[in-house]
Design a protein around this motif. Structure first.
Motif, short mmCIF file in Angstrom:
data_model
loop_
_atom_site.label_atom_id
_atom_site.label_comp_id
_atom_site.label_asym_id
_atom_site.label_seq_id
_atom_site.Cartn_x
_atom_site.Cartn_y
_atom_site.Cartn_z
N VAL B 4 0.87 -1.17 0.00
CA VAL B 4 0.00 0.00 0.00
C VAL B 4 0.91 1.22 0.00
O VAL B 4 1.76 1.35 0.89
N THR B 5 0.75 2.05 -0.99
CA THR B 5 1.59 3.23 -1.07
C THR B 5 0.74 4.49 -0.95
O THR B 5 -0.43 4.51 -1.34
N GLN B 6 1.35 5.51 -0.38
CA GLN B 6 0.70 6.80 -0.24
C GLN B 6 1.54 7.84 -0.96
O GLN B 6 2.77 7.76 -0.97
N SER B 7 0.86 8.81 -1.53
CA SER B 7 1.52 9.73 -2.47
C SER B 7 2.62 10.57 -1.83
O SER B 7 3.61 10.91 -2.48
N SER B 8 2.47 10.92 -0.57
CA SER B 8 3.48 11.75 0.09
C SER B 8 3.73 11.25 1.50
O SER B 8 2.81 10.76 2.14
N ARG B 9 4.94 11.36 1.98
CA ARG B 9 5.23 11.03 3.37
C ARG B 9 5.02 12.26 4.27
O ARG B 9 4.57 12.14 5.39
N TYR B 10 5.39 13.41 3.74
CA TYR B 10 5.25 14.66 4.48
C TYR B 10 4.63 15.71 3.56
O TYR B 10 4.97 15.78 2.37
N LEU B 11 3.74 16.51 4.14
CA LEU B 11 3.06 17.53 3.35
C LEU B 11 2.82 18.74 4.25
O LEU B 11 2.37 18.57 5.39
N VAL B 12 3.11 19.93 3.73
CA VAL B 12 2.81 21.17 4.47
C VAL B 12 1.91 22.01 3.58
O VAL B 12 2.26 22.31 2.43
N LYS B 13 0.76 22.36 4.10
CA LYS B 13 -0.22 23.13 3.35
C LYS B 13 -0.68 24.33 4.18
O LYS B 13 -0.53 24.35 5.40
N ASN B 84 -6.78 22.26 12.40
CA ASN B 84 -7.16 21.08 13.19
C ASN B 84 -7.15 19.79 12.37
O ASN B 84 -7.45 18.71 12.88
N GLN B 85 -6.78 19.91 11.10
CA GLN B 85 -6.60 18.72 10.28
C GLN B 85 -5.13 18.32 10.18
O GLN B 85 -4.78 17.38 9.46
N THR B 86 -4.28 19.01 10.91
CA THR B 86 -2.88 18.59 11.04
C THR B 86 -2.87 17.25 11.76
O THR B 86 -3.40 17.12 12.86
N SER B 87 -2.29 16.24 11.09
CA SER B 87 -2.37 14.89 11.64
C SER B 87 -1.55 13.93 10.80
O SER B 87 -1.01 14.29 9.75
N MET B 88 -1.49 12.69 11.26
CA MET B 88 -0.92 11.58 10.48
C MET B 88 -2.11 10.90 9.80
O MET B 88 -3.06 10.49 10.48
N TYR B 89 -2.05 10.78 8.48
CA TYR B 89 -3.12 10.15 7.73
C TYR B 89 -2.64 8.78 7.22
O TYR B 89 -1.59 8.67 6.59
N LEU B 90 -3.44 7.77 7.51
CA LEU B 90 -3.08 6.41 7.16
C LEU B 90 -4.15 5.80 6.26
O LEU B 90 -5.34 5.91 6.54
N CYS B 91 -3.69 5.17 5.19
CA CYS B 91 -4.57 4.44 4.30
C CYS B 91 -4.38 2.96 4.55
O CYS B 91 -3.27 2.52 4.89
N ALA B 92 -5.44 2.18 4.40
CA ALA B 92 -5.34 0.74 4.60
C ALA B 92 -6.26 0.04 3.61
O ALA B 92 -7.22 0.63 3.11
N SER B 93 -5.97 -1.23 3.36
CA SER B 93 -6.83 -2.02 2.50
C SER B 93 -7.00 -3.41 3.09
O SER B 93 -6.17 -3.87 3.88
N THR B 94 -8.09 -4.08 2.69
CA THR B 94 -8.35 -5.43 3.18
C THR B 94 -9.27 -6.14 2.20
O THR B 94 -9.97 -5.51 1.41
N VAL B 95 -9.27 -7.46 2.30
CA VAL B 95 -10.19 -8.23 1.46
C VAL B 95 -11.61 -8.11 2.04
O VAL B 95 -11.79 -7.71 3.19
N GLY B 105 -0.58 1.71 4.56
CA GLY B 105 0.49 2.44 3.90
C GLY B 105 1.41 3.06 4.94
O GLY B 105 1.15 2.95 6.15
N PRO B 106 2.46 3.73 4.51
CA PRO B 106 3.44 4.30 5.44
C PRO B 106 2.97 5.57 6.12
O PRO B 106 3.60 6.03 7.08
N GLY B 107 1.85 6.13 5.67
CA GLY B 107 1.32 7.32 6.30
C GLY B 107 1.79 8.61 5.64
O GLY B 107 2.85 8.66 5.02
N THR B 108 0.95 9.64 5.79
CA THR B 108 1.30 10.99 5.35
C THR B 108 1.18 11.91 6.55
O THR B 108 0.10 12.01 7.15
N ARG B 109 2.28 12.55 6.90
CA ARG B 109 2.25 13.52 8.00
C ARG B 109 1.89 14.87 7.40
O ARG B 109 2.70 15.46 6.70
N LEU B 110 0.67 15.30 7.63
CA LEU B 110 0.18 16.57 7.07
C LEU B 110 0.23 17.66 8.14
O LEU B 110 -0.28 17.47 9.24
N THR B 111 0.83 18.77 7.78
CA THR B 111 0.84 19.94 8.64
C THR B 111 0.13 21.07 7.90
O THR B 111 0.48 21.39 6.76
#
Lengths: 114, 113
Positions: B4-13, B84-95, B105-111
């Motif tokens: 599972v891959t996520q587009s960014s590891r770190y993001l500042v917006k 207040n949406q600054t957080s670690m975002y995790l994606c997951a998949s399952t059958v 996935g490895p997560g995206t740290r969004l600030t």
């Protein structure tokens, strides 16, 4: 609403010590999963226990599912610094229950000091 | 191995920006999930999808939307980012059946500043 309570929340121990982490609920689950998460990474599945009373071993880690399928424990023997991380338990719904979501505990943050 | 891959590891917006977080899985899993993880609050489910173009609200959908146009891809959209949406975002998949083991996935740290 199903809840999973993990205890303790934080645990700091010396290398070589043993420890047990608990995961308890008033709800029954079809299976119970344990994940480990290292800082800045996503959780990684360690094990799934399916049958009430089941015990699974993964090297120095022993996982047990309660007889009533409401609780689980994780025991680590002779902890090592590489065991450091956040341990999450998660309960799975029964197939056909209309939900595919896992119920996660809030985690136990383990630090093993060399 | 499931990946599972996520587009960014770190993001500042900046506050008010529209933010897209993408997640791709390569195991043909039907279910995909978006969580956010905050200290003391654990993993909280934002949205999930059990099929292409299908989506279900999780526990905290406010301020978020999702898109699933292809089975392998699940996007999380923050329409107007707030601090207040600054957080670690995790994606997951399952059958869709079985024990529902989730692969993260490895997560995206969004600030959001």
């Amino acid at each position: 609403t199903q809840l999973l309570e993990q205890s303790p929340q934080f645990l700091s121990i010396q290398e070589g010590e043993n420890l047990t982490v608990y995961c308890n609920s008033s709800s029954v689950f079809s299976s119970l999963q344990w994940y480990r998460q290292e800082p800045g990474e996503g959780p990684v599945l360690l094990v799934t226990v399916v049958t009430g009373g089941e015990v699974k071993k993964l090297k120095r880690l022993t996982f047990q599912f309660g007889d009533a399928r409401k609780d689980s424990s994780l025991h680590i023997t002779a902890a090592q610094p590489g065991d450091t991380g956040l341990y999450l338990c998660a309960g799975a719904p029964f197939y056909g229950a209309g939900s595919y979501q896992l119920t996660f505990g809030k985690g136990t943050k383990l630090s093993v000091i060399p | 191995d499931v990946k599972v891959t996520q587009s960014s590891r770190y993001l500042v917006k900046r506050t008010g920006e529209k933010v897209f977080l993408e997640c791709v899985q390569d195991m043909d899993h039907e279910n995909m999930f978006w969580y956010r993880q905050d200290p003391g609050l654990g993993l909280r489910l934002i949205y999930f999808s059990y099929d292409v173009k299908m989506k279900e609200k999780g526990d905290i959908p406010e301020g978020y939307s999702v898109s699933r146009e292809k089975k392998e891809r699940f996007s999380l959209i923050l329409e107007s980012a707030s601090t207040n949406q600054t957080s670690m975002y995790l994606c997951a998949s399952t059958v869709l059946a079985g024990v529902y083991e989730q692969y993260f996935g490895p997560g995206t740290r969004l600030t959001v500043t």
